[in-house]
Scaffold this motif. Sequence first.
Motif, PDB file in Angstrom:
ATOM      1  N   LEU A  21      30.870  34.858  54.702  1.00  0.00           N
ATOM      2  CA  LEU A  21      29.281  35.257  54.667  1.00  0.00           C
ATOM      3  C   LEU A  21      28.569  36.071  53.900  1.00  0.00           C
ATOM      4  O   LEU A  21      27.669  36.418  53.440  1.00  0.00           O
ATOM      5  CB  LEU A  21      29.138  34.768  55.974  1.00  0.00           C
ATOM      6  CG  LEU A  21      29.262  33.636  56.999  1.00  0.00           C
ATOM      7  CD1 LEU A  21      28.849  34.042  58.967  1.00  0.00           C
ATOM      8  CD2 LEU A  21      27.877  32.499  56.304  1.00  0.00           C
ATOM      9  N   ALA A  22      30.090  37.108  54.210  1.00  0.00           N
ATOM     10  CA  ALA A  22      29.868  38.485  53.218  1.00  0.00           C
ATOM     11  C   ALA A  22      29.067  37.837  51.963  1.00  0.00           C
ATOM     12  O   ALA A  22      28.305  38.923  51.373  1.00  0.00           O
ATOM     13  CB  ALA A  22      30.753  39.554  53.289  1.00  0.00           C
ATOM     14  N   SER A  25      26.199  36.178  51.438  1.00  0.00           N
ATOM     15  CA  SER A  25      24.977  37.125  51.640  1.00  0.00           C
ATOM     16  C   SER A  25      24.838  37.432  50.448  1.00  0.00           C
ATOM     17  O   SER A  25      23.534  37.920  49.763  1.00  0.00           O
ATOM     18  CB  SER A  25      25.119  37.852  52.694  1.00  0.00           C
ATOM     19  OG  SER A  25      25.218  37.785  53.581  1.00  0.00           O
ATOM     20  N   GLU A  26      25.944  38.831  49.122  1.00  0.00           N
ATOM     21  CA  GLU A  26      25.742  38.908  47.962  1.00  0.00           C
ATOM     22  C   GLU A  26      25.107  37.935  47.192  1.00  0.00           C
ATOM     23  O   GLU A  26      24.230  38.960  46.298  1.00  0.00           O
ATOM     24  CB  GLU A  26      26.741  39.612  47.636  1.00  0.00           C
ATOM     25  CG  GLU A  26      27.973  40.958  48.918  1.00  0.00           C
ATOM     26  CD  GLU A  26      28.887  41.394  48.373  1.00  0.00           C
ATOM     27  OE1 GLU A  26      29.406  40.131  47.645  1.00  0.00           O
ATOM     28  OE2 GLU A  26      28.831  42.176  49.447  1.00  0.00           O
ATOM     29  N   ARG A  30      21.419  40.546  49.327  1.00  0.00           N
ATOM     30  CA  ARG A  30      21.157  41.003  50.365  1.00  0.00           C
ATOM     31  C   ARG A  30      22.677  41.811  51.243  1.00  0.00           C
ATOM     32  O   ARG A  30      24.122  41.981  50.314  1.00  0.00           O
ATOM     33  CB  ARG A  30      21.163  39.778  51.298  1.00  0.00           C
ATOM     34  CG  ARG A  30      19.540  38.395  51.290  1.00  0.00           C
ATOM     35  CD  ARG A  30      18.375  39.518  51.821  1.00  0.00           C
ATOM     36  NE  ARG A  30      17.580  37.857  51.885  1.00  0.00           N
ATOM     37  CZ  ARG A  30      16.646  38.360  51.477  1.00  0.00           C
ATOM     38  NH1 ARG A  30      16.083  38.988  52.401  1.00  0.00           N
ATOM     39  NH2 ARG A  30      15.315  37.307  51.798  1.00  0.00           N
ATOM     40  N   ASN A  31      22.562  42.242  52.157  1.00  0.00           N
ATOM     41  CA  ASN A  31      23.345  43.460  52.038  1.00  0.00           C
ATOM     42  C   ASN A  31      24.369  42.579  53.029  1.00  0.00           C
ATOM     43  O   ASN A  31      24.223  41.488  53.097  1.00  0.00           O
ATOM     44  CB  ASN A  31      22.730  44.105  53.753  1.00  0.00           C
ATOM     45  CG  ASN A  31      22.651  43.291  54.805  1.00  0.00           C
ATOM     46  OD1 ASN A  31      23.264  42.957  55.502  1.00  0.00           O
ATOM     47  ND2 ASN A  31      20.657  43.305  54.895  1.00  0.00           N
ATOM     48  N   SER A  33      26.086  41.769  55.896  1.00  0.00           N
ATOM     49  CA  SER A  33      25.851  41.561  57.018  1.00  0.00           C
ATOM     50  C   SER A  33      24.742  40.815  57.279  1.00  0.00           C
ATOM     51  O   SER A  33      24.161  39.977  58.375  1.00  0.00           O
ATOM     52  CB  SER A  33      25.722  42.409  57.654  1.00  0.00           C
ATOM     53  OG  SER A  33      24.763  42.799  57.659  1.00  0.00           O
ATOM     54  N   TYR A  34      23.694  40.375  56.190  1.00  0.00           N
ATOM     55  CA  TYR A  34      22.956  39.384  56.270  1.00  0.00           C
ATOM     56  C   TYR A  34      22.984  38.066  57.050  1.00  0.00           C
ATOM     57  O   TYR A  34      22.255  37.254  58.064  1.00  0.00           O
ATOM     58  CB  TYR A  34      21.744  39.500  55.060  1.00  0.00           C
ATOM     59  CG  TYR A  34      21.054  38.674  55.486  1.00  0.00           C
ATOM     60  CD1 TYR A  34      19.626  38.881  55.466  1.00  0.00           C
ATOM     61  CD2 TYR A  34      20.769  37.172  54.479  1.00  0.00           C
ATOM     62  CE1 TYR A  34      17.930  38.088  55.883  1.00  0.00           C
ATOM     63  CE2 TYR A  34      19.307  36.241  54.281  1.00  0.00           C
ATOM     64  CZ  TYR A  34      18.541  36.800  54.739  1.00  0.00           C
ATOM     65  OH  TYR A  34      17.471  35.950  55.479  1.00  0.00           O
ATOM     66  N   LEU A  35      23.546  37.483  56.575  1.00  0.00           N
ATOM     67  CA  LEU A  35      24.481  35.883  57.181  1.00  0.00           C
ATOM     68  C   LEU A  35      24.626  36.057  58.868  1.00  0.00           C
ATOM     69  O   LEU A  35      24.469  35.202  59.201  1.00  0.00           O
ATOM     70  CB  LEU A  35      24.552  34.813  55.902  1.00  0.00           C
ATOM     71  CG  LEU A  35      23.451  34.429  54.817  1.00  0.00           C
ATOM     72  CD1 LEU A  35      24.311  33.872  53.740  1.00  0.00           C
ATOM     73  CD2 LEU A  35      23.095  33.704  55.690  1.00  0.00           C
ATOM     74  N   GLN A  36      25.790  37.058  58.792  1.00  0.00           N
ATOM     75  CA  GLN A  36      26.326  37.127  60.029  1.00  0.00           C
ATOM     76  C   GLN A  36      25.147  37.370  60.509  1.00  0.00           C
ATOM     77  O   GLN A  36      24.955  36.363  61.861  1.00  0.00           O
ATOM     78  CB  GLN A  36      27.068  38.750  59.914  1.00  0.00           C
ATOM     79  CG  GLN A  36      28.562  38.330  61.124  1.00  0.00           C
ATOM     80  CD  GLN A  36      29.407  36.912  61.196  1.00  0.00           C
ATOM     81  OE1 GLN A  36      29.211  37.051  60.096  1.00  0.00           O
ATOM     82  NE2 GLN A  36      29.385  36.685  62.271  1.00  0.00           N
ATOM     83  N   ASP A  51      16.287  31.041  49.910  1.00  0.00           N
ATOM     84  CA  ASP A  51      17.600  32.183  49.884  1.00  0.00           C
ATOM     85  C   ASP A  51      17.696  30.176  50.148  1.00  0.00           C
ATOM     86  O   ASP A  51      19.291  30.053  50.482  1.00  0.00           O
ATOM     87  CB  ASP A  51      17.630  32.936  51.472  1.00  0.00           C
ATOM     88  CG  ASP A  51      17.300  34.448  50.937  1.00  0.00           C
ATOM     89  OD1 ASP A  51      17.566  34.978  49.917  1.00  0.00           O
ATOM     90  OD2 ASP A  51      16.959  35.015  51.925  1.00  0.00           O
TER      91      ASP A  51
END
Length: 220
Positions: A21-22, A25-26, A30-31, A33-36, A51
């Motif tokens: 997920l990290a 997100s990248e 995004r940062n 942790s965005y999808l987490q 997105d």
Amino acid sequence: MSRSDARKRLVELSKERGASLARLSELLGRNPSYLQQFIKKGSPRKLEEGDRKTLAEFFGVNESELGGLEGVAKEKSYMTRSSVPEAGYIDVPRLNIGASAGPGALPDSEEPFDAFHFSRKWLREQGLEGSKLSAITVEGDSMEPLLNDGDEILIDTAARPFRDGVHVVRLGDTLMVKRVAQAGAGRFSLLSQNLAYPPVDVAADEMEVIGRVVWKGGRI
């Protein structure tokens, strides 16, 4: 699709693709942790359109699977392999295993060290499922000229009725690639392409069929 179903589907797709997920997100800029946070805390409540489109293209699915409207067609998209695999392709793991085409060899490890990118469309046309495939290396000369030492072969491990052909089999702790043919009730013959190697007759309970060889790659 409900928001909770979209979150669940995103988790399934990330696991199938082997993308964290990290990392995803990248991919969205995004940062990490965005999808987490989207999955665990429901923040944001739904994916933004851009997105969602990027993720749908990456996974090769319709946006509706990630919370978009039904009937929204996914577009063909290509991404550089330096960042992520191309949309419409699937990663097949390359395992650090040698299947002997000679007297026998022990597998060193079953951890993937790399991946091949295969077209989803081509796999469907061949009746193959990406999650049931892996690539390993041929060791030895008993299958020459069909398979040469150092060739990489694609193994289909899906459960299918047995039919004669080239398979990867396990005898005890030894992994081998041979042409396998039925030899009467409860028995099989392991045949080498190189006629310098005699056939090996084994009982069904002495041998485990790991998978059928469906593709090979190597130097000419």
